[in-house]
Scaffold this motif. Structure first.
Motif, PDB file in Angstrom:
ATOM      1  N   ASP A 128      14.456   5.872  10.073  1.00 51.95           N
ATOM      2  CA  ASP A 128      14.794   4.758  11.017  1.00 51.95           C
ATOM      3  C   ASP A 128      13.735   4.065  11.531  1.00 51.95           C
ATOM      4  N   GLY A 129      14.008   2.848  11.714  1.00 53.79           N
ATOM      5  CA  GLY A 129      12.798   1.849  12.192  1.00 53.79           C
ATOM      6  C   GLY A 129      11.985   1.413  11.223  1.00 53.79           C
ATOM      7  N   ALA A 130      12.320   1.994   9.811  1.00 54.26           N
ATOM      8  CA  ALA A 130      11.454   1.593   8.644  1.00 54.26           C
ATOM      9  C   ALA A 130      11.976   0.653   7.573  1.00 54.26           C
ATOM     10  N   LEU A 131      12.986   0.161   7.793  1.00 55.73           N
ATOM     11  CA  LEU A 131      13.764  -0.410   6.932  1.00 55.73           C
ATOM     12  C   LEU A 131      14.060  -1.953   7.420  1.00 55.73           C
ATOM     13  N   VAL A 132      14.285  -2.917   6.529  1.00 55.18           N
ATOM     14  CA  VAL A 132      14.482  -4.387   6.508  1.00 55.18           C
ATOM     15  C   VAL A 132      15.870  -4.286   6.024  1.00 55.18           C
ATOM     16  N   VAL A 148      19.616  -2.963   1.667  1.00 55.13           N
ATOM     17  CA  VAL A 148      18.259  -2.781   2.046  1.00 55.13           C
ATOM     18  C   VAL A 148      17.305  -3.488   1.251  1.00 55.13           C
ATOM     19  N   LEU A 149      16.379  -4.196   1.861  1.00 54.44           N
ATOM     20  CA  LEU A 149      15.179  -4.778   0.980  1.00 54.44           C
ATOM     21  C   LEU A 149      14.285  -3.456   1.022  1.00 54.44           C
ATOM     22  N   THR A 150      14.042  -3.213  -0.394  1.00 55.87           N
ATOM     23  CA  THR A 150      13.342  -1.911  -0.671  1.00 55.87           C
ATOM     24  C   THR A 150      12.009  -1.832  -0.122  1.00 55.87           C
ATOM     25  N   PRO A 184       9.300  -3.251   8.130  1.00 57.44           N
ATOM     26  CA  PRO A 184       8.995  -4.026   9.584  1.00 57.44           C
ATOM     27  C   PRO A 184       7.779  -4.106  10.187  1.00 57.44           C
ATOM     28  N   ALA A 185       7.553  -5.276  10.548  1.00 54.27           N
ATOM     29  CA  ALA A 185       6.353  -5.531  11.394  1.00 54.27           C
ATOM     30  C   ALA A 185       6.558  -6.609  12.287  1.00 54.27           C
TER      31      ALA A 185
END
Length: 520
Positions: A128-132, A148-150, A184-185
């Motif tokens: 959660d919150g770790a994927l683009v 998902v962009l890996t 994500p950043a």
């Protein structure tokens, strides 16, 4: 049995960081720069310069035609410029050669995968919150997270392996790929942290049993060390503490960190002994009679951060680069300030001789002195190891005058060879001498930046000086959390000690040493 053994970590060569090489004899009659300037290495001045930060580093990289952060307003997004691309190609060549010599084969996997591909990973670690995510207008309107962009390659690779592995004879699988990671950043413009991280040399290895995987981990560590050595980057290799890392993804994590001139450290590589954690959830395995065996995985990555740390460690206090000849796209850059056919032919013969000796050269004919000066200023900014001014004959009986300038010290040698092509013979070792100078600068800084500290007071003092402490520390959660609680730094990892010493936290004898990095 050592403490690291009791944690279930396989015994690995601790491989303490080597010191800088000893000075070598001069290969040419070097003289101080004619303008009287001196070179101040960034590594020797940045800790005392409050104006130096990663933003200035990025500006200097733009001025050297390496990369530009300004045009794309996303965290860490960069445009890689032509000289940067040439450096990355050299990194690619070194990485691919190193991986393939270790037995790995190159694959390519899609960067876009269905969200379902990562469903098994969610059983091991939270995402959660770790994927683009990616999708079209219909996906967004419907609230679908379709693609998902890996963030790493495991999902795509292990989905493939689940169909590829059928029998023990299908193993081992040793694969690598040149990847991009998407994570994500929300903010920040650091060149070291980006939503899209390019030039990741990721590898995965699949083994039939535990014994093969343990040997595979040793092979992977040796491979990683070899690439760092070929990049001439001083890397601190250590076993990550499982309690402050995501211990669900691996049984052992080994990290590679580089001390940097601003006082911190940067991870440039990591390796994971995943055991059967991922093979069970992705059902990668084979049958031996009636019994199904899940495979054992070793994975990891080394990244373009090796290039960027190489550049920062070689840079001088004015932002001019020093690049080791092994990484330098051009090792010898020459100008000839005449279009005279005879002089040009001799210069081309010299370049041919240098090329035959294995050097990468660039010869530019620049009759106008201003044009030659601009070329040398650019090459100096880019850290070309040797620059050569070929000054034409004033009289047919004269010789071509060669002024050779080395990048590490900017010392000069004036040579008047009878036959210009004969200059190739001394220039070959002169290039190696500059490489030696790079290693003295980079590895000398790293050695000076890592300070032995035998108790808590000494560790605190080292961290306050923005240096890395190497201290006896028990490999326990309590010791690691205690160090973090000081608010001065963090435990990067452990390596084995040659003999027991009192733990810096508890005073109880321990057989492990820890690298503790300052918080900057």
């Amino acid at each position: 049995m050592s403490e690291l053994d009791r944690l279930g970590l396989p015994v690995l060569d601790p491989a303490a960081l080597p010191g800088p090489p000893a000075p070598v004899a001069a290969t040419l009659p070097w003289q101080p720069p004619h303008d009287g300037s001196t070179v101040r290495a960034l590594a020797d001045t940045a800790l005392g310069d409050p104006s130096f930060d990663l933003g200035r580093f990025a500006r200097w990289l733009r001025e050297a035609d390496v990369l530009d952060q300004d045009p794309i307003e996303l965290p860490g997004a960069t445009v890689t410029l032509p000289h940067g691309m040439r450096l990355i190609r050299r990194f690619d060549e070194l990485a691919m050669r190193t991986y393939e010599q270790a037995g790995f084969e190159q694959y390519d996997y899609p960067m876009l995968v269905p969200d379902s591909v990562l469903t098994p990973t969610r059983r091991i670690m939270p995402l959660d919150g770790a994927l683009v995510y990616a999708g079209d207008d219909e996906d967004w309107a419907a609230g679908r997270k379709r693609m998902v962009l890996t963030p790493t390659g495991e999902g795509a690779v292990y989905t493939h392996w689940a169909k590829l592995v059928r029998t023990r004879q299908d193993l081992p699988l040793l694969t690598y790929r040149r990847a991009r990671y998407f994570r994500p950043a929300r903010s920040g413009r650091s060149v070291f942290r980006a939503i899209e991280a390019p030039d990741i040399f990721e590898f995965q290895a699949c083994y039939a049993d535990r014994a093969e995987a343990e040997q595979g981990l040793r092979t992977a560590v040796a491979m990683a060390r070899t690439l760092a050595e070929r990049m001439h980057v001083p890397v601190l290799w250590s076993r990550r503490p499982p309690w402050t890392n995501n211990e669900g993804v691996s049984e052992t994590t080994i990290g590679g960190d580089v001390p940097l001139p601003h006082g911190g450290t940067l991870q440039v590589g990591c390796l994971y002994d995943q055991g059967q954690r991922f093979s069970r959830v992705y059902d990668v395995g084979f049958r031996d009679g009636a019994e199904r065996h899940h495979t054992h995985h070793v994975t990891g990555a080394l990244t373009r951060r090796l290039v960027l740390t190489h550049l920062m460690l070689g840079m001088d206090a004015d932002g001019e680069l020093l690049v080791h000849p092994d990484l330098a796209p051009t090792q010898v850059a020459l100008t000839l300030t005449t279009e005279d056919a005879r002089d040009r032919a001799e210069a081309e013969q010299l370049v041919a001789r240098l090329t035959e000796a294995g050097l990468r050269c660039e010869l530019r004919i620049a009759p106008a002195r201003g044009a030659a000066g601009r070329l040398h200023r650019r090459w100096r900014r880019q850290g070309v190891p040797l620059r050569v001014y070929l000054q034409p004959r004033r009289d047919p009986a004269d010789r071509i005058r060669a002024v050779v300038v080395r990048a590490d010290t900017r010392e000069e040698a004036v040579l008047l060879p009878e036959h210009l092509a004969d200059l190739a013979e001394p220039l070959v070792p002169a290039v190696a001498e500059v490489g030696h100078g790079y290693r003295r600068r980079a590895f000398g800084f790293a050695a000076d930046q890592c300070h032995p500290a035998h108790d808590e007071a000494a560790v605190r003092k080292v961290l306050a000086q923005r240096a890395v402490a190497l201290t006896p520390l028990a490999a326990t959660k309590e010791a690691v959390v205690t160090v973090a609680g000081w608010g001065l730094g963090e435990v990067l990892g452990f390596r084995e000690s040659a003999s027991p010493a009192p733990c810096a936290v508890t005073g109880v004898p321990t057989t492990t040493l820890a690298y503790v990095s300052p918080r900057v």
